[in-house]
Design a protein around this motif. Structure first.
Motif, PDB file in Angstrom:
ATOM      1  N   GLU A   1     -15.182  21.914 -37.233  1.00 15.79           N
ATOM      2  CA  GLU A   1     -15.080  20.916 -38.291  1.00 15.79           C
ATOM      3  C   GLU A   1     -16.063  19.785 -38.021  1.00 15.79           C
ATOM      4  N   ARG A   2     -16.914  19.529 -38.994  1.00 14.36           N
ATOM      5  CA  ARG A   2     -17.816  18.381 -38.906  1.00 14.36           C
ATOM      6  C   ARG A   2     -17.154  17.254 -39.678  1.00 14.36           C
ATOM      7  N   ARG A   3     -16.779  16.219 -38.922  1.00 16.35           N
ATOM      8  CA  ARG A   3     -16.038  15.102 -39.496  1.00 16.35           C
ATOM      9  C   ARG A   3     -16.994  13.969 -39.861  1.00 16.35           C
ATOM     10  N   PRO A   4     -16.612  13.171 -40.837  1.00 15.47           N
ATOM     11  CA  PRO A   4     -17.477  12.030 -41.189  1.00 15.47           C
ATOM     12  C   PRO A   4     -17.501  10.999 -40.063  1.00 15.47           C
ATOM     13  N   VAL A   5     -18.636  10.378 -39.901  1.00 17.93           N
ATOM     14  CA  VAL A   5     -18.783   9.328 -38.895  1.00 17.93           C
ATOM     15  C   VAL A   5     -18.258   8.034 -39.509  1.00 17.93           C
ATOM     16  N   THR A   6     -17.404   7.352 -38.767  1.00 19.35           N
ATOM     17  CA  THR A   6     -16.828   6.110 -39.265  1.00 19.35           C
ATOM     18  C   THR A   6     -17.904   5.042 -39.332  1.00 19.35           C
ATOM     19  N   LYS A   7     -17.971   4.406 -40.473  1.00 20.55           N
ATOM     20  CA  LYS A   7     -18.955   3.357 -40.685  1.00 20.55           C
ATOM     21  C   LYS A   7     -18.218   2.040 -40.913  1.00 20.55           C
ATOM     22  N   GLY A   8     -18.884   0.948 -40.632  1.00 20.17           N
ATOM     23  CA  GLY A   8     -18.262  -0.362 -40.819  1.00 20.17           C
ATOM     24  C   GLY A   8     -18.131  -0.725 -42.290  1.00 20.17           C
ATOM     25  N   ASP A   9     -17.413  -1.800 -42.555  1.00 18.28           N
ATOM     26  CA  ASP A   9     -17.188  -2.258 -43.930  1.00 18.28           C
ATOM     27  C   ASP A   9     -18.463  -2.749 -44.596  1.00 18.28           C
ATOM     28  N   THR A  10     -19.459  -3.122 -43.791  1.00 19.24           N
ATOM     29  CA  THR A  10     -20.697  -3.661 -44.363  1.00 19.24           C
ATOM     30  C   THR A  10     -21.732  -2.585 -44.648  1.00 19.24           C
ATOM     31  N   VAL A  11     -21.397  -1.333 -44.363  1.00 18.69           N
ATOM     32  CA  VAL A  11     -22.349  -0.243 -44.567  1.00 18.69           C
ATOM     33  C   VAL A  11     -22.230   0.285 -45.990  1.00 18.69           C
ATOM     34  N   GLN A  12     -23.383   0.385 -46.662  1.00 21.68           N
ATOM     35  CA  GLN A  12     -23.436   0.965 -48.002  1.00 21.68           C
ATOM     36  C   GLN A  12     -24.258   2.239 -47.914  1.00 21.68           C
ATOM     37  N   MET A  13     -23.628   3.390 -48.116  1.00 15.79           N
ATOM     38  CA  MET A  13     -24.298   4.684 -47.991  1.00 15.79           C
ATOM     39  C   MET A  13     -25.316   4.844 -49.114  1.00 15.79           C
ATOM     40  N   GLU A  14     -26.545   5.159 -48.770  1.00 20.44           N
ATOM     41  CA  GLU A  14     -27.619   5.365 -49.732  1.00 20.44           C
ATOM     42  C   GLU A  14     -27.836   6.851 -50.036  1.00 20.44           C
ATOM     43  N   LEU A  15     -27.629   7.674 -49.006  1.00 19.41           N
ATOM     44  CA  LEU A  15     -27.859   9.109 -49.159  1.00 19.41           C
ATOM     45  C   LEU A  15     -26.993   9.843 -48.146  1.00 19.41           C
ATOM     46  N   SER A  16     -26.349  10.919 -48.571  1.00 16.09           N
ATOM     47  CA  SER A  16     -25.510  11.698 -47.673  1.00 16.09           C
ATOM     48  C   SER A  16     -25.702  13.172 -48.001  1.00 16.09           C
ATOM     49  N   GLU A  17     -26.547  13.856 -47.220  1.00 15.34           N
ATOM     50  CA  GLU A  17     -26.851  15.263 -47.463  1.00 15.34           C
ATOM     51  C   GLU A  17     -26.264  16.190 -46.412  1.00 15.34           C
TER      52      GLU A  17
END
Length: 144
Positions: A70-86
């Motif tokens: 299982e490849r799990r999502p990496v936890t990001k902080g509240d200030t992170v805005q994802m621009e691209l997720s491939e």
């Protein structure tokens, strides 16, 4: 900011997300693999980049080898805005029926640089061996 230069790649990614093609435990996605014989071992190499070793499960029941990861999502902080997720997330699985000629009791597994390598020894009974031809001591001599 990251610039997207291939609109079709983004369309493919969105289609995969909408169609639910990312793997789940009930419908896992396949993982790419190579399988080959190297000397007295059968080698299976599975691509699992970004998967931690605690998220990989390897089972053998009778002659059925099952690898799940299982490849799990990496936890990001509240200030992170994802621009691209491939990078695909979810569950990946592969099942292989192993021949009786393999020694499933002595499988070795290594994980390095995102590649899970399984080494399965060829069973002693499956290796080629010479058969000696003996003389038949029960033959009677015929006198003439």
């Amino acid at each position: 900011m990251l610039m997207r230069t291939d609109p079709f790649r983004e369309l493919d990614r969105l289609t995969q997300q909408l169609m639910g093609t990312s793997g789940t435990w009930s419908r896992p996605s396949p993982m790419p693999m190579d399988a080959y014989r190297e000397g007295d071992e059968y080698v299976i190499a599975l691509d699992l980049p970004g998967v931690s070793t605690d998220a990989i499960d390897i089972d053998v029941e009778r002659n059925m080898l099952t690898v799940k990861a299982e490849r799990r999502p990496v936890t990001k902080g509240d200030t992170v805005q994802m621009e691209l997720s491939e990078r695909p997330l979810g569950v990946f699985s592969r099942q292989l029926m192993l021949a009786d000629t393999l020694d499933t009791e002595h499988i070795k597994a290594d994980y390095d640089a995102g590649v899970l390598t399984l080494r399965i020894p060829i069973a002693e009974r499956a290796k080629p061996r010479k058969i000696a031809i003996g003389r038949d001591s029960t033959q009677k001599q015929i006198s003439g």
